[in-house]
Scaffold this motif. Structure first.
Motif, PDB file in Angstrom:
ATOM      1  N   THR A 105     -13.683 -46.371  -7.108  1.00  0.00           N
ATOM      2  CA  THR A 105     -13.704 -45.268  -8.358  1.00  0.00           C
ATOM      3  C   THR A 105     -14.984 -45.276  -8.844  1.00  0.00           C
ATOM      4  O   THR A 105     -15.485 -43.958  -9.123  1.00  0.00           O
ATOM      5  CB  THR A 105     -12.787 -45.861  -9.323  1.00  0.00           C
ATOM      6  N   THR A 106     -15.834 -46.276  -9.216  1.00  0.00           N
ATOM      7  CA  THR A 106     -16.979 -46.141  -9.774  1.00  0.00           C
ATOM      8  C   THR A 106     -17.923 -45.231  -9.146  1.00  0.00           C
ATOM      9  O   THR A 106     -18.868 -44.670  -9.244  1.00  0.00           O
ATOM     10  CB  THR A 106     -17.488 -47.234 -10.248  1.00  0.00           C
ATOM     11  N   TYR A 107     -17.910 -45.851  -7.637  1.00  0.00           N
ATOM     12  CA  TYR A 107     -18.795 -45.024  -6.591  1.00  0.00           C
ATOM     13  C   TYR A 107     -18.546 -43.780  -6.654  1.00  0.00           C
ATOM     14  O   TYR A 107     -19.616 -43.046  -6.337  1.00  0.00           O
ATOM     15  CB  TYR A 107     -18.631 -45.739  -5.276  1.00  0.00           C
ATOM     16  N   LEU A 108     -17.349 -43.111  -6.302  1.00  0.00           N
ATOM     17  CA  LEU A 108     -16.975 -41.884  -5.939  1.00  0.00           C
ATOM     18  C   LEU A 108     -17.210 -41.118  -7.153  1.00  0.00           C
ATOM     19  O   LEU A 108     -17.383 -39.784  -7.260  1.00  0.00           O
ATOM     20  CB  LEU A 108     -15.378 -41.762  -5.369  1.00  0.00           C
ATOM     21  N   MET A 109     -17.032 -41.583  -8.374  1.00  0.00           N
ATOM     22  CA  MET A 109     -17.264 -40.976  -9.768  1.00  0.00           C
ATOM     23  C   MET A 109     -18.854 -40.534  -9.632  1.00  0.00           C
ATOM     24  O   MET A 109     -19.033 -39.552 -10.067  1.00  0.00           O
ATOM     25  CB  MET A 109     -16.720 -41.623 -10.915  1.00  0.00           C
TER      26      MET A 109
ATOM     27  N   SER B  35     -13.240 -33.783  -5.467  1.00  0.00           N
ATOM     28  CA  SER B  35     -13.821 -33.279  -6.917  1.00  0.00           C
ATOM     29  C   SER B  35     -14.071 -32.073  -7.247  1.00  0.00           C
ATOM     30  O   SER B  35     -13.642 -31.500  -8.574  1.00  0.00           O
ATOM     31  CB  SER B  35     -15.065 -34.232  -7.387  1.00  0.00           C
ATOM     32  N   ALA B  36     -14.716 -31.259  -6.472  1.00  0.00           N
ATOM     33  CA  ALA B  36     -15.099 -29.915  -6.611  1.00  0.00           C
ATOM     34  C   ALA B  36     -13.866 -28.981  -7.014  1.00  0.00           C
ATOM     35  O   ALA B  36     -13.777 -27.943  -7.400  1.00  0.00           O
ATOM     36  CB  ALA B  36     -16.012 -29.252  -5.765  1.00  0.00           C
ATOM     37  N   ALA B  37     -12.873 -29.225  -6.113  1.00  0.00           N
ATOM     38  CA  ALA B  37     -11.556 -28.790  -6.027  1.00  0.00           C
ATOM     39  C   ALA B  37     -10.611 -28.928  -7.247  1.00  0.00           C
ATOM     40  O   ALA B  37      -9.598 -28.286  -7.457  1.00  0.00           O
ATOM     41  CB  ALA B  37     -10.775 -28.633  -4.677  1.00  0.00           C
ATOM     42  N   GLY B  38     -10.880 -30.091  -8.174  1.00  0.00           N
ATOM     43  CA  GLY B  38     -10.195 -29.999  -9.180  1.00  0.00           C
ATOM     44  C   GLY B  38      -9.156 -31.581  -9.082  1.00  0.00           C
ATOM     45  O   GLY B  38      -8.511 -31.617  -9.762  1.00  0.00           O
ATOM     46  N   LEU B  39      -9.532 -31.918  -7.939  1.00  0.00           N
ATOM     47  CA  LEU B  39      -8.612 -33.227  -7.711  1.00  0.00           C
ATOM     48  C   LEU B  39      -9.574 -34.624  -8.267  1.00  0.00           C
ATOM     49  O   LEU B  39     -10.410 -34.694  -7.754  1.00  0.00           O
ATOM     50  CB  LEU B  39      -8.215 -33.308  -6.372  1.00  0.00           C
ATOM     51  N   GLY B  40      -8.801 -35.059  -9.342  1.00  0.00           N
ATOM     52  CA  GLY B  40      -9.432 -36.260 -10.007  1.00  0.00           C
ATOM     53  C   GLY B  40      -9.661 -37.583  -9.184  1.00  0.00           C
ATOM     54  O   GLY B  40      -9.030 -37.599  -8.062  1.00  0.00           O
ATOM     55  N   THR B  41     -10.898 -38.085  -9.346  1.00  0.00           N
ATOM     56  CA  THR B  41     -11.358 -39.271  -8.425  1.00  0.00           C
ATOM     57  C   THR B  41     -10.392 -40.313  -8.369  1.00  0.00           C
ATOM     58  O   THR B  41      -9.838 -40.872  -7.367  1.00  0.00           O
ATOM     59  CB  THR B  41     -12.603 -39.798  -8.860  1.00  0.00           C
TER      60      THR B  41
END
Length: 301
Positions: free
Chosen positions: A228-232, A171-177
């Protein structure tokens, strides 16, 4: 928004246990997990393709997607299902709830996050609550088999936590969840298929409608939506606070078991629920104005 993500994660993962019981039978565990993530990855990628949102990740992201697939969508589930052969599911849930502590220490190790007293207190209360809640399971003798199961469950929880760290990095590197999860689940299915072929595990087809329905629920809700909800949530509030969902979803599972499987409550299990909820309050209740900002403010955004 964060509260909605947290609630969805807890409620969905809390209901997956009853679906998993419908898959117990003639189909080998490795094959059942493969079916789950093959369906999840396939549906996820197809949905993205039909909506015009499917993109091939940049080369620099691909090793990290593979690492996420190994930790979140294959190795951890192999460990959990293998552990279930040695220890009861209640004890397995108690061990998995230690993800709160694993995440706190791994976030410190990999990202330099401070481990706050609030996080430690909330985690301790939640884990203690689950120990009481599953007290009968914890009365097992520390036999070799039990210790083997606990070790496998702990290893699975470690893989889950490492997957959280990788997702945070992505996520920090810009790769969407969403993209990371879709490709990660597909890669996880490929890893599981390779393990099936290497081990000579028989590929038994889904035996009935109940199994197929459970598999689709686990694939769509338990995998695509809940992961998806958890990793978001991990990306928005941090891995330590997001992981508290793992403490609460066994309580949802137990409520379902009460209705459908006749689980009998005692004062000890009731005390366990209260302690887990108290831990939730410590982690998330908004502090009075003027107090130091804490996790509650982050969730309230």
């Amino acid at each position: 928004m964060n509260t909605v993500l947290f609630a969805m994660t807890v409620l969905i993962w809390g209901t997956t246990w009853i679906a998993i019981t419908l898959q117990v039978g003639p189909v080998p565990v490795l094959v059942s997990v493969f079916y789950r993530f093959a369906a999840a990855g396939g549906v996820f990628l197809l949905g993205l393709a039909l909506s015009g949102r499917l993109i091939l990740p940049d080369r620099r992201h691909r090793p990290w997607i593979l690492a996420q697939a190994l930790c979140l969508f294959s190795l951890n589930f192999i460990c959990f299902y293998a552990a279930a052969a040695y220890i009861p599911s209640g004890l397995l849930s108690v061990v998995f709830s230690l993800a709160t502590l694993f995440n706190a220490f791994n976030a410190r190790l990999f990202f330099g996050d401070r481990i706050t007293g609030r996080v430690m207190l909330a985690s301790a209360l939640g884990v203690l609550g689950l120990v009481l809640l599953f007290g009968p399971d914890l009365s097992l003798d520390a036999s070799g088999q039990a210790l083997h199961g606990i070790a496998l469950a702990a290893l699975g929880t470690l893989f889950f936590s490492l997957g959280n760290m990788i997702s945070r990095r992505n996520s920090a590197a810009g790769l969407g969840t969403i993209a990371a999860n879709a490709w990660g689940m597909a890669c996880g299915a490929a890893i599981l298929l390779a393990a099936i072929l290497a081990s000579g595990t028989p590929m038994i087809a889904p035996p009935d409608a109940a199994y197929l329905g459970a598999m689709l629920y686990l694939a769509v809700f338990g995998s695509i939506i809940a992961f998806t909800t958890y990793l978001m949530l991990v990306a928005r509030v941090g891995s330590s606070r997001a992981a508290y969902a793992t403490v609460l979803f066994p309580i949802v599972a137990l409520a379902i078991s009460t209705v459908f499987e006749g689980y009998e409550w005692t004062w000890v299990s009731g005390a366990g629920v209260l302690l887990a909820l108290l831990g939730n309050a410590v982690m998330f209740v908004r502090l009075p104005k003027g107090c130091v900002r804490g996790p509650a403010e982050s969730l309230a955004k």
